[in-house]
Each structure stands twice: as structure tokens, then as C-alpha cells.
Design a protein around this motif. Structure first.
Motif, PDB file in Angstrom:
ATOM      1  N   VAL A   1       0.842  -1.204   0.000  1.00 16.52           N
ATOM      2  CA  VAL A   1       0.000   0.000   0.000  1.00 16.52           C
ATOM      3  C   VAL A   1       0.876   1.252   0.000  1.00 16.52           C
ATOM      4  CG1 VAL A   1      -1.731   1.301   1.318  1.00 16.52           C
ATOM      5  CG2 VAL A   1      -1.930  -1.183   1.123  1.00 16.52           C
ATOM      6  N   SER A   2       1.992   1.209   0.722  1.00 19.20           N
ATOM      7  CA  SER A   2       2.915   2.351   0.750  1.00 19.20           C
ATOM      8  C   SER A   2       3.557   2.588  -0.609  1.00 19.20           C
ATOM      9  CB  SER A   2       4.014   2.122   1.799  1.00 19.20           C
ATOM     10  OG  SER A   2       3.508   2.268   3.095  1.00 19.20           O
ATOM     11  N   ILE A   3       3.896   1.513  -1.315  1.00 20.78           N
ATOM     12  CA  ILE A   3       4.475   1.655  -2.654  1.00 20.78           C
ATOM     13  C   ILE A   3       3.467   2.328  -3.583  1.00 20.78           C
ATOM     14  CG2 ILE A   3       5.243   0.376  -4.696  1.00 20.78           C
ATOM     15  CD1 ILE A   3       6.533  -1.652  -2.801  1.00 20.78           C
ATOM     16  N   LEU A   4       2.213   1.873  -3.524  1.00 20.44           N
ATOM     17  CA  LEU A   4       1.165   2.469  -4.360  1.00 20.44           C
ATOM     18  C   LEU A   4       0.919   3.929  -3.989  1.00 20.44           C
ATOM     19  CD1 LEU A   4      -1.202  -0.606  -4.387  1.00 20.44           C
ATOM     20  CD2 LEU A   4      -0.229   0.434  -6.420  1.00 20.44           C
ATOM     21  N   GLY A   5       0.931   4.226  -2.681  1.00 21.01           N
ATOM     22  CA  GLY A   5       0.754   5.607  -2.230  1.00 21.01           C
ATOM     23  C   GLY A   5       1.880   6.508  -2.698  1.00 21.01           C
ATOM     24  N   LEU A   6       3.107   5.984  -2.693  1.00 22.36           N
ATOM     25  CA  LEU A   6       4.256   6.751  -3.169  1.00 22.36           C
ATOM     26  C   LEU A   6       4.133   7.038  -4.665  1.00 22.36           C
ATOM     27  CD1 LEU A   6       6.961   7.873  -1.996  1.00 22.36           C
ATOM     28  CD2 LEU A   6       8.054   5.802  -2.873  1.00 22.36           C
ATOM     29  N   MET A   7       3.726   6.023  -5.433  1.00 20.90           N
ATOM     30  CA  MET A   7       3.489   6.213  -6.868  1.00 20.90           C
ATOM     31  C   MET A   7       2.452   7.310  -7.102  1.00 20.90           C
ATOM     32  SD  MET A   7       3.236   2.237  -8.079  1.00 20.90           S
ATOM     33  CE  MET A   7       2.298   2.680  -9.536  1.00 20.90           C
ATOM     34  N   GLN A   8       1.348   7.196  -6.397  1.00 19.01           N
ATOM     35  CA  GLN A   8       0.249   8.156  -6.546  1.00 19.01           C
ATOM     36  C   GLN A   8       0.706   9.574  -6.261  1.00 19.01           C
ATOM     37  OE1 GLN A   8      -2.877   7.347  -3.751  1.00 19.01           O
ATOM     38  NE2 GLN A   8      -3.985   9.226  -4.179  1.00 19.01           N
ATOM     39  N   ASN A   9       1.474   9.763  -5.192  1.00 22.52           N
ATOM     40  CA  ASN A   9       1.861  11.108  -4.789  1.00 22.52           C
ATOM     41  C   ASN A   9       3.001  11.680  -5.616  1.00 22.52           C
ATOM     42  OD1 ASN A   9       0.424  12.226  -2.127  1.00 22.52           O
ATOM     43  ND2 ASN A   9       0.415   9.985  -2.103  1.00 22.52           N
ATOM     44  N   PHE A  10       3.824  10.854  -6.216  1.00 26.05           N
ATOM     45  CA  PHE A  10       4.785  11.340  -7.199  1.00 26.05           C
ATOM     46  C   PHE A  10       4.027  11.998  -8.364  1.00 26.05           C
ATOM     47  CE2 PHE A  10       8.568   9.522  -5.372  1.00 26.05           C
ATOM     48  CZ  PHE A  10       9.603  10.205  -5.996  1.00 26.05           C
ATOM     49  N   TYR A  11       2.953  11.329  -8.757  1.00 24.17           N
ATOM     50  CA  TYR A  11       2.149  11.850  -9.876  1.00 24.17           C
ATOM     51  C   TYR A  11       1.398  13.116  -9.476  1.00 24.17           C
ATOM     52  CZ  TYR A  11      -1.733  12.296 -13.122  1.00 24.17           C
ATOM     53  OH  TYR A  11      -2.662  12.805 -14.002  1.00 24.17           O
TER      54      TYR A  11
END
Length: 300
Positions: A261-271
Motif C-alpha cells: 500500500v505504501s508503494i502504491l501511495g508513493l506512486m500516486q503522490n509522485f504523480y
């Protein structure tokens, strides 16, 4: 004499980083941040999962009421009663963890706000205290987070009932299928809006209706990019679930409460940091560019 005839002198300043180096791509920076912050992201993921357990328990029972009839229909062909029970529990565990992790990524109230603040800062390469900042921003966004969560539950319920109703109706009246597909498209747009909702919630002082309005505008304005990001997140999201069927190793699903979930959250917030930087913080970006150019002129 420092060093030995000028060699091995560690007090001497190094060449430094050349100013004319091109900026690194966001893709490379993402993996650098992921590597640097890996254990902090693990702790954030676990903390987020533990604090969200009451909400996840409610969602589990809601999901179960929809999943159970589907799982029972899938396992009808199994002869042994023991095998049926084993298969049903296996599928229920796997699908529940998959869906609950999806809810955690797209939003489950104030705990998502606390989680999003941390990954947003990591994506910006800014400092954040995982535990204290998580609870601080959970409290700061408790009202907006709960309203968003209640809205999500109501919208999911209304759309699920409506889509099922028009799906049955389209069997008798094929023309009604247009309404069904319109509802599906509208629901997908609503889901994609969540890429922006929580990052906006923890970054700007906005009322909930303005957050949803802006999230809708960004979704439509950047529709190709939003669809691409949405599909990328879906693709990464299902990897542990697919690994389960390849390896038959149930413990791969622990990736969801541990790190995924943290990896996905990091991806989302980079975008979203990139999008907000263009449309909501253009002045800040211009100031940073001017400061950099001024610094270069002063050095010259």
C-alpha cells in the motif's frame, strides 16, 4: 602538510556536483526514494493497517456479503465438502485482502489522510516523522476524512445497486444497456478522482465539496494521464494476488499489510505532486526556477 605530498588529504573540498547536470527523471527518483525510505514505508504501511483495523473490519463484512454468493457459485463444481470449505476460505481471504488494500490506497477516511501526508512528503523528498506526523494529520483531517469515507460508501452502494438493476433490465431490454455502461463509466471516473482527493486534502485548506470539485476537474483535464496512472496502480496492486496463483504461497498476500500500500501511495503522490506543481503551485515553481537561475548568475 595535509595528507602525504598532497595525496590522501580528506580536508580538501571535493569537486562537488556539476551544475549543468540534467535533472533526474521522476522514474529514477521514485526508486531512489523507495530504496532510501523502504523501512520507513514498511512501518508506515503496518501503522496504517493497524490503526485502520476498525474501518477494515466494517468493510470486510460489507465486502463479504457481496463476495460470498460469487465464491459459492464458483465452487459449485467441487465434489468434496471439505475441499469446498477450504477453497471458499482461501478465495475469501485472497479477495478480501486484495479489495481491502484497494480501499486503503484510494481512501478509508482520516487514517488515509495521515498516511497520505507521509508519502506525499517522501515523494517531495521532504522530511516526515512517520508516527507523530501520521497521527497529527489524521487529527487535522478527521472531519474531511470521515465525510469523504461516508460519501464513498454511499456512492459505492448506489452505483452497485444501479448497475446490477440495469444489468438485469438489459437482458430483457437491450437498449437499457446504454444506461448500464454510462453508470460504469461514471463510477470509474469517480474512482479515478481518488488519485487526487486525499493528496489535495492534506496539501490545501479546502472544503470537501471543493476537494471533490477540483478532483473531478483534474480527472477530466488530465484524463489520458489519469487513466494511465489508474491502470498502472491497478497493475501494481494485483501483483501479489497474481503471485499467489503462480506460487500457491498464501503468505505473499502479507505484502499488502507490510509494504504494498505504501508503494502504491508513493506512486500516486509522485504523480499528484507533479500535477499540483503545474496547475496549483505555478508561482512556487517559477520562484524556485528564478532562485536557481539567480544563484547561477551570482556564481558566474
Amino acid at each position: 602538510m595535509a595528507g602525504f605530498f598532497g595525496f590522501f588529504d580528506y580536508t580538501k573540498p571535493g569537486p562537488g556536483v556539476p551544475e549543468d547536470l540534467p535533472p533526474k527523471s521522476k522514474f529514477i527518483v521514485f526508486f531512489e526514494v523507495l530504496a532510501r525510505k523502504f523501512w520507513k514505508l514498511c512501518w508506515l504501511n503496518i501503522l496504517y493497517f493497524l490503526v485502520s483495523l476498525p474501518i477494515l473490519a466494517i468493510l470486510y463484512f460489507m465486502i463479504g456479503s457481496y463476495l460470498l454468493p460469487i465464491i459459492e457459485s464458483v465452487t459449485k463444481g467441487v465434489q468434496s465438502a471439505k475441499d469446498v470449505q477450504t477453497l471458499q476460505s482461501f478465495l475469501m481471504t485472497a479477495l478480501s485482502l486484495l479489495l481491502l488494500s484497494g480501499f486503503m490506497v484510494f481512501g478509508i477516511g482520516p487514517t488515509t489522510a495521515g498516511f497520505t501526508y507521509i508519502v506525499r512528503n517522501f515523494a517531495r523528498e521532504e522530511h516526515a516523522w512517520v508516527t507523530s506526523d501520521f497521527f497529527e494529520h489524521l487529527r487535522k483531517n478527521i472531519k474531511e476524512g470521515f465525510i469523504s469515507f461516508i460519501v464513498d460508501i454511499l456512492v459505492i452502494f448506489v452505483f452497485s445497486v444501479s448497475i446490477r438493476f440495469y444489468s438485469y433490465q438489459s437482458i430483457k431490454y437491450p437498449s437499457v444497456g446504454i444506461i448500464k455502461y454510462f453508470l460504469i463509466f461514471t463510477f470509474l471516473v469517480y474512482l479515478m478522482m481518488h488519485i487526487y482527493i486525499y493528496p489535495m486534502m492534506v496539501t490545501y485548506n479546502l472544503k470537501v465539496r471543493h476537494i471533490y470539485k477540483n478532483a473531478f476537474i483534474f480527472t477530466i483535464l488530465k484524463l489520458p494521464h489519469t487513466i494511465g496512472m489508474f491502470l498502472l496502480m491497478i497493475g501494481v496492486w494485483v501483483i501479489p494476488f497474481l503471485l499467489l496463483f503462480v506460487t500457491k504461497f498464501l503468505l505473499v498476500l502479507l505484502l499488502y499489510p507490510l509494504i504494498w500500500v505504501s508503494i502504491l501511495g508513493l506512486m500516486q503522490n509522485f504523480y499528484t505532486n507533479y500535477v499540483f506543481g503545474i496547475y496549483l503551485n505555478p508561482q512556487k515553481q517559477e520562484e524556485q526556477t528564478e532562485n536557481k537561475s539567480d544563484d547561477k548568475h551570482e556564481d558566474n
